[in-house]
Design a protein around this motif. Structure first.
Motif, mmCIF file in Angstrom:
data_model
loop_
_atom_site.group_PDB
_atom_site.id
_atom_site.type_symbol
_atom_site.label_atom_id
_atom_site.label_comp_id
_atom_site.label_asym_id
_atom_site.label_seq_id
_atom_site.Cartn_x
_atom_site.Cartn_y
_atom_site.Cartn_z
ATOM 1 N N UNK A 229 0.841 -1.196 0.000
ATOM 2 C CA UNK A 229 0.000 0.000 0.000
ATOM 3 C C UNK A 229 0.881 1.252 0.000
ATOM 4 N N UNK A 230 0.509 2.220 -0.854
ATOM 5 C CA UNK A 230 1.283 3.463 -0.988
ATOM 6 C C UNK A 230 0.332 4.643 -1.161
ATOM 7 N N UNK A 231 0.884 5.836 -1.097
ATOM 8 C CA UNK A 231 0.193 7.050 -1.503
ATOM 9 C C UNK A 231 1.038 7.682 -2.598
ATOM 10 N N UNK A 232 0.415 7.949 -3.735
ATOM 11 C CA UNK A 232 1.111 8.553 -4.866
ATOM 12 C C UNK A 232 0.170 9.554 -5.519
ATOM 13 N N UNK A 233 0.646 10.746 -5.764
ATOM 14 C CA UNK A 233 -0.154 11.828 -6.338
ATOM 15 C C UNK A 233 -1.456 12.020 -5.561
ATOM 16 N N UNK A 234 -1.341 11.980 -4.239
ATOM 17 C CA UNK A 234 -2.453 12.195 -3.311
ATOM 18 C C UNK A 234 -3.551 11.139 -3.413
ATOM 19 N N UNK A 235 -3.222 9.969 -3.959
ATOM 20 C CA UNK A 235 -4.174 8.862 -4.044
ATOM 21 C C UNK A 235 -3.586 7.648 -3.350
ATOM 22 N N UNK A 236 -4.429 6.895 -2.668
ATOM 23 C CA UNK A 236 -3.998 5.650 -2.050
ATOM 24 C C UNK A 236 -4.064 4.561 -3.104
ATOM 25 N N UNK A 237 -3.030 3.735 -3.157
ATOM 26 C CA UNK A 237 -2.989 2.656 -4.137
ATOM 27 C C UNK A 237 -2.061 1.559 -3.687
ATOM 28 N N UNK A 238 -1.708 0.691 -4.615
ATOM 29 C CA UNK A 238 -0.860 -0.456 -4.320
ATOM 30 C C UNK A 238 0.192 -0.637 -5.405
ATOM 31 N N UNK A 239 1.366 -1.092 -4.989
ATOM 32 C CA UNK A 239 2.354 -1.610 -5.921
ATOM 33 C C UNK A 239 2.059 -3.094 -6.030
ATOM 34 N N UNK A 240 1.818 -3.574 -7.235
ATOM 35 C CA UNK A 240 1.330 -4.938 -7.460
ATOM 36 C C UNK A 240 2.513 -5.863 -7.759
ATOM 37 N N UNK A 241 3.107 -6.406 -6.706
ATOM 38 C CA UNK A 241 4.305 -7.237 -6.867
ATOM 39 C C UNK A 241 4.016 -8.592 -7.495
ATOM 40 N N UNK A 242 2.764 -9.030 -7.492
ATOM 41 C CA UNK A 242 2.430 -10.299 -8.151
ATOM 42 C C UNK A 242 2.264 -10.128 -9.661
ATOM 43 N N UNK A 243 2.470 -8.908 -10.173
ATOM 44 C CA UNK A 243 2.367 -8.642 -11.615
ATOM 45 C C UNK A 243 3.676 -8.079 -12.186
ATOM 46 N N UNK A 244 4.799 -8.379 -11.529
ATOM 47 C CA UNK A 244 6.101 -7.910 -12.009
ATOM 48 C C UNK A 244 6.339 -8.398 -13.435
ATOM 49 N N UNK A 245 6.911 -7.520 -14.263
ATOM 50 C CA UNK A 245 7.247 -7.916 -15.636
ATOM 51 C C UNK A 245 8.433 -7.127 -16.164
#
Length: 110
Positions: free
Chosen positions: A59-75
């Protein structure tokens, strides 16, 4: 083009197959500097604002939005075909005494 680890770029992830994350979206560069400087592909982790709390999503905050870095979709993506523009970078703070759920991610916009 100079790419640094933990930079965030807007990247076109299409075409995709099955349940892979698609569209153009923000992605965190996770490949090491040596790879980024010497070959024409980099390793990225897509970011999303629509997700659930899974062990493979940070879970992260980026550009004032809460979101996720999706490590199960690395490519791996080719620099020439997929990159659109630079969006910022991550400062990653890791508390070695805490487990991974307590690590904190911060960002800086350009």
């Amino acid at each position: 083009m100079e790419i640094d680890q933990y930079d965030i770029y807007l990247i076109n992830l299409d075409p995709t197959i099955g349940f892979e994350i698609q569209k153009t979206r923000h992605c965190l560069v996770i490949s090491p500097e040596e790879m980024n400087r010497n070959i024409q592909t980099i390793i990225i982790a897509p970011m999303t604002i629509k997700s659930h709390s899974y062990p493979t999503r940070v879970k992260i905050t980026f550009q004032k939005k809460t979101g996720w870095i999706v490590l199960d979709q690395i490519r791996t993506v080719n620099l020439i075909n997929y990159f659109i523009r630079f969006r910022g970078f991550m400062w990653i703070y890791v508390d070695l005494k805490a487990d991974y759920r307590h690590n904190m991610l911060c960002y800086s916009e350009i």
